[in-house]
Design an enzyme around this catalytic site. Structure first.
Site, PDB file in Angstrom:
ATOM      1  N   THR A  27      38.586  31.206  37.562  1.00  0.00           N
ATOM      2  CA  THR A  27      37.652  31.525  38.641  1.00  0.00           C
ATOM      3  C   THR A  27      37.661  33.036  38.826  1.00  0.00           C
ATOM      4  O   THR A  27      38.496  33.732  38.246  1.00  0.00           O
ATOM      5  CB  THR A  27      38.079  30.854  39.968  1.00  0.00           C
ATOM      6  N   ALA A  56      43.285  32.327  39.447  1.00  0.00           N
ATOM      7  CA  ALA A  56      42.722  32.725  40.749  1.00  0.00           C
ATOM      8  C   ALA A  56      42.924  34.231  40.882  1.00  0.00           C
ATOM      9  O   ALA A  56      44.023  34.737  40.617  1.00  0.00           O
ATOM     10  CB  ALA A  56      43.444  31.984  41.867  1.00  0.00           C
ATOM     11  N   VAL A  82      47.609  34.239  37.932  1.00  0.00           N
ATOM     12  CA  VAL A  82      46.969  35.211  38.826  1.00  0.00           C
ATOM     13  C   VAL A  82      46.134  36.182  37.993  1.00  0.00           C
ATOM     14  O   VAL A  82      46.631  36.792  37.038  1.00  0.00           O
ATOM     15  CB  VAL A  82      48.012  35.970  39.677  1.00  0.00           C
ATOM     16  N   LYS A  83      44.874  36.283  38.383  1.00  0.00           N
ATOM     17  CA  LYS A  83      43.947  37.143  37.637  1.00  0.00           C
ATOM     18  C   LYS A  83      43.975  38.543  38.250  1.00  0.00           C
ATOM     19  O   LYS A  83      43.831  38.706  39.473  1.00  0.00           O
ATOM     20  CB  LYS A  83      42.529  36.563  37.758  1.00  0.00           C
ATOM     21  N   ILE A  84      44.167  39.525  37.392  1.00  0.00           N
ATOM     22  CA  ILE A  84      44.336  40.913  37.832  1.00  0.00           C
ATOM     23  C   ILE A  84      43.306  41.772  37.098  1.00  0.00           C
ATOM     24  O   ILE A  84      43.165  41.663  35.878  1.00  0.00           O
ATOM     25  CB  ILE A  84      45.758  41.430  37.447  1.00  0.00           C
TER      26      ILE A  84
END
Ligand code: G3P
Length: 220
Positions: A27, A56, A82-84
């Site tokens: 997402t 996310a 975790v999207k960074i």
């Protein structure tokens, strides 16, 4: 090749999951905003449906903001990634999180150099955006081929998620290039199994079947 769904739409995820085609979900803030639901609630629901990794994204800009958010998000479910974003602060964040065992997906990658930096910083996944690379007149698939080669050259463990996939051609060429994963919008995925010649063939078989004596149907 693994397929991730690039959507936060629960109906789309459930539909494709029934076919055994969903290895994970990605997402981003745009995708979350489309659902008009609470971020934590929707991510937790997706994590309860899909066994594989669910990305996310943080919305912080500084390292402190991103690390703080990432620790909270990572606690929501065991399969969270975790999207960074690919920035200097993002690289520092990835380096910190990787030492804490938090999985990361570095997003908005548009060059080999960016992908290499993310892999070196300790990213679990890197997400080159093929569609948006094509949009600026460059070749998104060539970026996938080059990243694959570079990661292989130096045996980085980061996996390539082909993102911003807009066409069947993107998916097919990314697979040929050896991308580990493609993340596919829920609207594009059904087009992958459709072919007009398949539909014509089924129609023809059904027509021809009308001439076969009807004993088989009586057994059903
Ligand atoms: O996977 C990234 C995707 O959500 C962005 O796609 O089509 O907006 O470039 P697009």
């Amino acid at each position: 090749m693994e397929f991730f769904l690039d959507t936060a739409n629960i109906e789309e995820i459930k539909r494709i999951n029934r076919l055994g085609l969903v290895n994970g979900v990605t997402t981003n803030p745009t995708i979350i905003a489309k659902e008009n639901r609470d971020f934590e609630e929707v991510i937790k629901e997706i994590c309860s449906i899909v066994e594989g990794p669910v990305s996310a994204e943080v919305i912080g800009v500084t390292t402190n903001e991103m690390v703080k958010e990432a620790r909270v998000i990572a606690d929501w479910a065991p399969n969270i990634v975790v999207k960074i974003p690919m920035t200097e602060a993002g690289l520092e964040t990835v380096n910190i999180l990787s030492k804490e065992g938090i999985k990361t997906n570095v997003t908005l990658i548009f060059s080999v150099a960016q992908g290499l930096m993310a892999a070196k910083a300790g990213a679990t996944y890197i997400s080159p955006f093929v569609g948006r690379v094509d949009d600026i007149g460059e070749d998104g698939i060539e970026l996938i081929q080059n990243l694959k080669q570079v990661l292989r050259n130096y045996q980085y463990t980061a996996k390539i998620i082909t993102a911003s996939v807009r066409t069947i051609g993107h998916l097919e060429k990314a697979a040929v290039a050896g991308a580990d994963i493609a993340t596919i919008p829920g609207t594009l995925l059904p087009k992958l199994w459709k072919h007009p010649l398949t539909d014509n063939g089924i129609q023809q078989f059904l027509e021809d079947w009308k001439r076969v004596p009807k004993r088989f149907e009586t057994l059903l």
